[in-house]
Write a protein that holds these residues in place. Sequence first.
Motif, PDB file in Angstrom:
ATOM      1  N   GLY A 216       0.932  -1.231  -0.018  1.00 44.43           N
ATOM      2  CA  GLY A 216      -0.113   0.057   0.034  1.00 44.43           C
ATOM      3  C   GLY A 216       1.035   1.357  -0.079  1.00 44.43           C
ATOM      4  N   LEU A 217       0.235   2.457   0.141  1.00 42.18           N
ATOM      5  CA  LEU A 217       0.886   3.589   0.080  1.00 42.18           C
ATOM      6  C   LEU A 217       0.635   4.479   1.256  1.00 42.18           C
ATOM      7  CD1 LEU A 217      -0.140   4.657  -3.668  1.00 42.18           C
ATOM      8  CD2 LEU A 217       2.069   3.398  -2.669  1.00 42.18           C
ATOM      9  N   ILE A 218       1.443   5.548   1.622  1.00 43.01           N
ATOM     10  CA  ILE A 218       1.463   6.260   2.706  1.00 43.01           C
ATOM     11  C   ILE A 218       1.823   7.660   2.211  1.00 43.01           C
ATOM     12  CG2 ILE A 218       2.305   6.676   5.003  1.00 43.01           C
ATOM     13  CD1 ILE A 218       3.235   3.853   5.411  1.00 43.01           C
ATOM     14  N   ASN A 219       0.893   8.404   2.532  1.00 35.87           N
ATOM     15  CA  ASN A 219       1.100   9.977   2.329  1.00 35.87           C
ATOM     16  C   ASN A 219       1.111  10.236   0.819  1.00 35.87           C
ATOM     17  OD1 ASN A 219       0.794  11.048   4.926  1.00 35.87           O
ATOM     18  ND2 ASN A 219       2.908  11.321   5.106  1.00 35.87           N
ATOM     19  N   MET A 220       0.507   9.421  -0.056  1.00 36.76           N
ATOM     20  CA  MET A 220       0.646   9.527  -1.464  1.00 36.76           C
ATOM     21  C   MET A 220      -0.852   9.056  -1.888  1.00 36.76           C
ATOM     22  SD  MET A 220       3.669   7.343  -2.951  1.00 36.76           S
ATOM     23  CE  MET A 220       5.494   7.783  -2.949  1.00 36.76           C
ATOM     24  N   ARG A 221      -1.268   9.959  -3.008  1.00 39.50           N
ATOM     25  CA  ARG A 221      -2.456   9.678  -3.737  1.00 39.50           C
ATOM     26  C   ARG A 221      -2.282   8.744  -4.678  1.00 39.50           C
ATOM     27  NH1 ARG A 221      -6.315  14.010  -6.849  1.00 39.50           N
ATOM     28  NH2 ARG A 221      -7.967  12.436  -7.392  1.00 39.50           N
ATOM     29  N   PRO A 222      -3.062   7.538  -4.927  1.00 38.48           N
ATOM     30  CA  PRO A 222      -4.115   7.297  -4.126  1.00 38.48           C
ATOM     31  C   PRO A 222      -3.596   6.178  -2.776  1.00 38.48           C
ATOM     32  CG  PRO A 222      -3.837   5.696  -5.837  1.00 38.48           C
ATOM     33  CD  PRO A 222      -3.098   6.642  -6.144  1.00 38.48           C
ATOM     34  N   GLU A 223      -4.281   6.231  -1.694  1.00 35.72           N
ATOM     35  CA  GLU A 223      -3.683   5.355  -0.849  1.00 35.72           C
ATOM     36  C   GLU A 223      -4.394   4.087  -0.769  1.00 35.72           C
ATOM     37  OE1 GLU A 223      -4.278   7.546   2.752  1.00 35.72           O
ATOM     38  OE2 GLU A 223      -2.182   8.332   2.709  1.00 35.72           O
ATOM     39  N   VAL A 224      -3.997   3.245  -1.907  1.00 34.70           N
ATOM     40  CA  VAL A 224      -4.573   2.185  -2.346  1.00 34.70           C
ATOM     41  C   VAL A 224      -3.801   0.775  -2.053  1.00 34.70           C
ATOM     42  CG1 VAL A 224      -3.630   2.127  -4.665  1.00 34.70           C
ATOM     43  CG2 VAL A 224      -5.871   1.068  -4.352  1.00 34.70           C
ATOM     44  N   VAL A 225      -4.470  -0.063  -1.640  1.00 41.02           N
ATOM     45  CA  VAL A 225      -3.642  -1.422  -1.233  1.00 41.02           C
ATOM     46  C   VAL A 225      -4.066  -2.415  -2.327  1.00 41.02           C
ATOM     47  CG1 VAL A 225      -4.143  -1.002   1.197  1.00 41.02           C
ATOM     48  CG2 VAL A 225      -5.790  -2.562  -0.082  1.00 41.02           C
ATOM     49  N   SER A 226      -2.985  -3.461  -2.155  1.00 45.41           N
ATOM     50  CA  SER A 226      -3.197  -4.689  -3.320  1.00 45.41           C
ATOM     51  C   SER A 226      -2.754  -5.859  -2.330  1.00 45.41           C
ATOM     52  CB  SER A 226      -2.234  -4.532  -4.413  1.00 45.41           C
ATOM     53  OG  SER A 226      -2.578  -5.514  -5.468  1.00 45.41           O
ATOM     54  N   LEU A 227      -3.535  -7.033  -2.359  1.00 44.78           N
ATOM     55  CA  LEU A 227      -3.399  -7.901  -1.730  1.00 44.78           C
ATOM     56  C   LEU A 227      -2.319  -9.110  -2.597  1.00 44.78           C
ATOM     57  CD1 LEU A 227      -5.309  -6.763  -0.044  1.00 44.78           C
ATOM     58  CD2 LEU A 227      -6.479  -8.814   0.596  1.00 44.78           C
ATOM     59  N   HIS A 228      -1.336  -9.627  -2.117  1.00 43.55           N
ATOM     60  CA  HIS A 228      -0.680 -10.757  -2.749  1.00 43.55           C
ATOM     61  C   HIS A 228      -0.838 -11.612  -1.799  1.00 43.55           C
ATOM     62  CE1 HIS A 228       1.234  -7.248  -4.687  1.00 43.55           C
ATOM     63  NE2 HIS A 228       1.007  -6.777  -3.648  1.00 43.55           N
ATOM     64  N   TRP A 229      -1.893 -12.907  -2.335  1.00 45.44           N
ATOM     65  CA  TRP A 229      -2.004 -14.104  -1.174  1.00 45.44           C
ATOM     66  C   TRP A 229      -1.448 -15.177  -1.906  1.00 45.44           C
ATOM     67  CZ3 TRP A 229      -3.077 -11.232   2.602  1.00 45.44           C
ATOM     68  CH2 TRP A 229      -3.762 -11.611   3.643  1.00 45.44           C
ATOM     69  N   PRO A 230      -0.902 -15.969  -1.300  1.00 47.67           N
ATOM     70  CA  PRO A 230      -0.581 -17.274  -1.582  1.00 47.67           C
ATOM     71  C   PRO A 230      -1.479 -18.244  -2.271  1.00 47.67           C
ATOM     72  CG  PRO A 230       0.366 -16.918   0.393  1.00 47.67           C
ATOM     73  CD  PRO A 230      -0.765 -16.028   0.334  1.00 47.67           C
ATOM     74  N   GLY A 231      -1.000 -18.835  -3.508  1.00 49.01           N
ATOM     75  CA  GLY A 231      -2.058 -19.632  -4.179  1.00 49.01           C
ATOM     76  C   GLY A 231      -2.998 -18.871  -5.426  1.00 49.01           C
ATOM     77  N   GLU A 232      -2.851 -17.585  -5.482  1.00 53.27           N
ATOM     78  CA  GLU A 232      -3.338 -16.740  -6.490  1.00 53.27           C
ATOM     79  C   GLU A 232      -2.619 -16.740  -7.728  1.00 53.27           C
ATOM     80  OE1 GLU A 232      -4.540 -13.252  -4.871  1.00 53.27           O
ATOM     81  OE2 GLU A 232      -6.152 -14.117  -3.755  1.00 53.27           O
ATOM     82  N   ARG A 233      -1.294 -16.991  -7.666  1.00 57.12           N
ATOM     83  CA  ARG A 233      -0.455 -17.027  -8.802  1.00 57.12           C
ATOM     84  C   ARG A 233      -0.798 -18.147  -9.737  1.00 57.12           C
ATOM     85  NH1 ARG A 233       2.645 -15.850  -4.107  1.00 57.12           N
ATOM     86  NH2 ARG A 233       2.978 -13.794  -3.943  1.00 57.12           N
ATOM     87  N   LYS A 234      -0.607 -17.709 -11.009  1.00 57.42           N
ATOM     88  CA  LYS A 234      -0.613 -18.604 -11.978  1.00 57.42           C
ATOM     89  C   LYS A 234       0.804 -18.855 -12.804  1.00 57.42           C
ATOM     90  CE  LYS A 234      -5.278 -16.964 -12.874  1.00 57.42           C
ATOM     91  NZ  LYS A 234      -6.405 -16.253 -13.731  1.00 57.42           N
TER      92      LYS A 234
END
Length: 307
Positions: A216-234
């Motif tokens: 994710g981001l701090i003090n930046m626009r946009p403060e958007v997150v992304s989830l990197h979860w095991p088992g989701e990679r192809k």
Amino acid sequence: MLSLQTTFASAAGEAAWEAHLRALFERRELGEAERLLRTALVASGGAMMQLCRAASLSCIQIVGWEDLAAAVAHHKGERITGATVAMGNEANLSLEAGETHRPYMVLGLYTDQAWNWSAASAEAAMEQCHAESPAWAGWAEELGAILEIEGLDALNTALIDNKQRDFVRENKETPVPLGYVEFVLGCWWRALRFHQAVAVQLDQLRLGGSIPVISGLINMRPEVVSLHWPGERKAPERPPVVQGAAENAAPVLARLNQSQLAETLTDEDTGPAGNLLRRRFGAAGAIAGSARSGRGPGLVRRMFGRS
């Protein structure tokens, strides 16, 4: 006129456009997010497009990831089961002309003591991210690992200095200035490249074998997150290439994993240079960005292990 100038004419239109992108980021559909942003940047044809083009994924490096993986593997205490990693700007930056601003990185490493990372789903983690305060806040382990990010300095500095970063709508029917649209696109491109860089590192060298990571981001626009979860990679596979207009000549990137992105991203976009820069940045800008995302800056810092 760029279509987004009309879309952004109302705050609701801009919010809806950003909400769609935010959902793609949160689901880790970074390839589709790139396609949308790339198309808009090509249409803008200005200096921001050139800056984003220069910030190609191959130029972005997260330094220290190998040391981090080794530290997690050899940790003597309770097993590390989850991690957060963030990129940010300090709230109070020096604005001297010609100064370059490199983003900092923040790392949080966690056990199952406060929250059961081992058994949690990506959906449960996102619920924590949307909560008033995530369960893991304040429970980070100290391993001494340090991460730095390289390759985003020029884009980050341009966004900090951008003279059209603050736009006040006086008439919701009036198209917004192109410079403001370019600023928004540049911010999302900076976020995209950071999340992609984290994903590439995880594809190449995972943490502890299967540790989930939230970026994710701090003090930046946009403060958007992304989830990197095991088992989701192809498994990597070569994507098809769209034949047609120049802005569509890049590979189809929707829903590709990050190994594919690292192999296939190209920078063929061209266009006339324009101009952007001006001095202005401070805590007020960071707080405004947090308000747009519905989270205060304190919560965002706690989410990613920074007090």
